[in-house]
Design a protein around this motif. Structure first.
Motif, PDB file in Angstrom:
ATOM      1  N   ASN A  58       0.861  -1.174   0.000  1.00 27.60           N
ATOM      2  CA  ASN A  58       0.000   0.000   0.000  1.00 27.60           C
ATOM      3  C   ASN A  58       0.898   1.225   0.000  1.00 27.60           C
ATOM      4  O   ASN A  58       1.941   1.231   0.676  1.00 27.60           O
ATOM      5  N   TYR A  59       0.494   2.241  -0.756  1.00 28.47           N
ATOM      6  CA  TYR A  59       1.322   3.441  -0.894  1.00 28.47           C
ATOM      7  C   TYR A  59       0.501   4.703  -0.668  1.00 28.47           C
ATOM      8  O   TYR A  59      -0.689   4.752  -0.990  1.00 28.47           O
ATOM      9  N   ALA A  60       1.173   5.719  -0.168  1.00 25.25           N
ATOM     10  CA  ALA A  60       0.565   7.039  -0.139  1.00 25.25           C
ATOM     11  C   ALA A  60       0.379   7.503  -1.581  1.00 25.25           C
ATOM     12  O   ALA A  60       1.196   7.194  -2.457  1.00 25.25           O
ATOM     13  N   ASP A  61      -0.687   8.248  -1.814  1.00 21.48           N
ATOM     14  CA  ASP A  61      -0.954   8.719  -3.180  1.00 21.48           C
ATOM     15  C   ASP A  61       0.217   9.515  -3.744  1.00 21.48           C
ATOM     16  O   ASP A  61       0.500   9.457  -4.936  1.00 21.48           O
ATOM     17  N   SER A  62       0.898  10.245  -2.882  1.00 16.53           N
ATOM     18  CA  SER A  62       1.971  11.130  -3.332  1.00 16.53           C
ATOM     19  C   SER A  62       3.188  10.372  -3.867  1.00 16.53           C
ATOM     20  O   SER A  62       4.034  10.973  -4.542  1.00 16.53           O
ATOM     21  N   VAL A  63       3.294   9.077  -3.559  1.00 21.05           N
ATOM     22  CA  VAL A  63       4.484   8.324  -4.000  1.00 21.05           C
ATOM     23  C   VAL A  63       4.143   7.188  -4.958  1.00 21.05           C
ATOM     24  O   VAL A  63       5.046   6.525  -5.471  1.00 21.05           O
ATOM     25  N   LYS A  64       2.868   6.976  -5.215  1.00 20.49           N
ATOM     26  CA  LYS A  64       2.475   5.891  -6.118  1.00 20.49           C
ATOM     27  C   LYS A  64       3.108   6.065  -7.485  1.00 20.49           C
ATOM     28  O   LYS A  64       3.118   7.167  -8.044  1.00 20.49           O
ATOM     29  N   GLY A  65       3.638   4.967  -8.012  1.00 21.90           N
ATOM     30  CA  GLY A  65       4.281   4.999  -9.316  1.00 21.90           C
ATOM     31  C   GLY A  65       5.745   5.414  -9.264  1.00 21.90           C
ATOM     32  O   GLY A  65       6.456   5.304 -10.266  1.00 21.90           O
ATOM     33  N   ARG A  66       6.199   5.916  -8.106  1.00 21.14           N
ATOM     34  CA  ARG A  66       7.595   6.351  -7.974  1.00 21.14           C
ATOM     35  C   ARG A  66       8.366   5.511  -6.961  1.00 21.14           C
ATOM     36  O   ARG A  66       9.558   5.278  -7.124  1.00 21.14           O
ATOM     37  N   PHE A  67       7.690   5.085  -5.900  1.00 23.17           N
ATOM     38  CA  PHE A  67       8.335   4.315  -4.836  1.00 23.17           C
ATOM     39  C   PHE A  67       7.867   2.865  -4.896  1.00 23.17           C
ATOM     40  O   PHE A  67       6.723   2.578  -5.246  1.00 23.17           O
ATOM     41  N   THR A  68       8.769   1.974  -4.515  1.00 20.62           N
ATOM     42  CA  THR A  68       8.433   0.555  -4.437  1.00 20.62           C
ATOM     43  C   THR A  68       8.956  -0.010  -3.123  1.00 20.62           C
ATOM     44  O   THR A  68      10.147   0.118  -2.828  1.00 20.62           O
ATOM     45  N   ILE A  69       8.065  -0.644  -2.378  1.00 22.84           N
ATOM     46  CA  ILE A  69       8.458  -1.285  -1.133  1.00 22.84           C
ATOM     47  C   ILE A  69       8.578  -2.784  -1.371  1.00 22.84           C
ATOM     48  O   ILE A  69       7.809  -3.379  -2.137  1.00 22.84           O
ATOM     49  N   SER A  70       9.568  -3.387  -0.724  1.00 22.80           N
ATOM     50  CA  SER A  70       9.754  -4.831  -0.829  1.00 22.80           C
ATOM     51  C   SER A  70      10.371  -5.332   0.478  1.00 22.80           C
ATOM     52  O   SER A  70      10.830  -4.539   1.294  1.00 22.80           O
ATOM     53  N   ARG A  71      10.389  -6.630   0.650  1.00 23.72           N
ATOM     54  CA  ARG A  71      10.957  -7.198   1.881  1.00 23.72           C
ATOM     55  C   ARG A  71      11.628  -8.514   1.575  1.00 23.72           C
ATOM     56  O   ARG A  71      11.264  -9.231   0.641  1.00 23.72           O
ATOM     57  N   ASP A  72      12.628  -8.826   2.392  1.00 26.90           N
ATOM     58  CA  ASP A  72      13.315 -10.109   2.329  1.00 26.90           C
ATOM     59  C   ASP A  72      13.148 -10.739   3.699  1.00 26.90           C
ATOM     60  O   ASP A  72      13.819 -10.355   4.656  1.00 26.90           O
ATOM     61  N   ASN A  73      12.234 -11.670   3.810  1.00 24.58           N
ATOM     62  CA  ASN A  73      11.923 -12.249   5.111  1.00 24.58           C
ATOM     63  C   ASN A  73      13.101 -13.029   5.691  1.00 24.58           C
ATOM     64  O   ASN A  73      13.280 -13.071   6.910  1.00 24.58           O
ATOM     65  N   ALA A  74      13.885 -13.636   4.829  1.00 25.53           N
ATOM     66  CA  ALA A  74      15.030 -14.403   5.316  1.00 25.53           C
ATOM     67  C   ALA A  74      16.047 -13.490   5.992  1.00 25.53           C
ATOM     68  O   ALA A  74      16.786 -13.922   6.887  1.00 25.53           O
ATOM     69  N   LYS A  75      16.087 -12.244   5.557  1.00 26.42           N
ATOM     70  CA  LYS A  75      17.043 -11.283   6.115  1.00 26.42           C
ATOM     71  C   LYS A  75      16.380 -10.292   7.076  1.00 26.42           C
ATOM     72  O   LYS A  75      17.035  -9.368   7.562  1.00 26.42           O
ATOM     73  N   ASN A  76      15.074 -10.457   7.318  1.00 25.42           N
ATOM     74  CA  ASN A  76      14.340  -9.512   8.178  1.00 25.42           C
ATOM     75  C   ASN A  76      14.600  -8.069   7.748  1.00 25.42           C
ATOM     76  O   ASN A  76      14.880  -7.193   8.568  1.00 25.42           O
ATOM     77  N   THR A  77      14.507  -7.845   6.463  1.00 24.63           N
ATOM     78  CA  THR A  77      14.843  -6.537   5.897  1.00 24.63           C
ATOM     79  C   THR A  77      13.706  -6.040   5.020  1.00 24.63           C
ATOM     80  O   THR A  77      13.108  -6.816   4.262  1.00 24.63           O
TER      81      THR A  77
END
Length: 115
Positions: A58-77
């Motif tokens: 989920n993204y704030a409208d102001s950053v949609k299309g510009r920011f990408t969030i991701s996670r690596d569960n094995a690295k807790n990152t």
């Protein structure tokens, strides 16, 4: 003791990119949602992006299309890739991680976008 340590902030020109990282360590056990908030000078902290344990985002409208969030569960990152940065993206970026019991916060990393 749970610790969240952010890195990757800095000074960048408008239109540039940065990638923030946040590593979670300690006895947090099962992490559910993770995400990023930011706080600009004189403004309230605002939600930037979230990612669930099932990788729903989920993204704030102001950053949609510009920011990408991701996670690596094995690295807790958790990561935040920020492209096409604007001066209004300037602020301190804080990561968080939730488990069944509490929300944990990082200390913040400064992002400054010059025009």
């Amino acid at each position: 003791q749970v610790q969240l340590v952010e890195s990757g902030g800095g000074l960048v020109q408008a239109g540039g990119s940065l990638r923030l990282s946040c590593v979670v360590s300690g006895s947090i056990f099962s992490i559910n949602a993770m995400g990023w908030y930011r706080q600009a000078p004189g403004k309230q902290r605002e939600l930037v992006a979230t990612i669930t344990s099932g990788d729903s985002t989920n993204y704030a409208d102001s950053v949609k299309g510009r920011f990408t969030i991701s996670r690596d569960n094995a690295k807790n990152t958790v990561y935040l890739q920020m492209n096409s940065l604007k001066p209004e993206d300037t602020g301190v970026y804080y990561c968080y991680a939730d488990n069944w019991r509490s929300r944990y916060w990082g200390q913040g990393t400064q992002v400054t976008v010059s025009s």
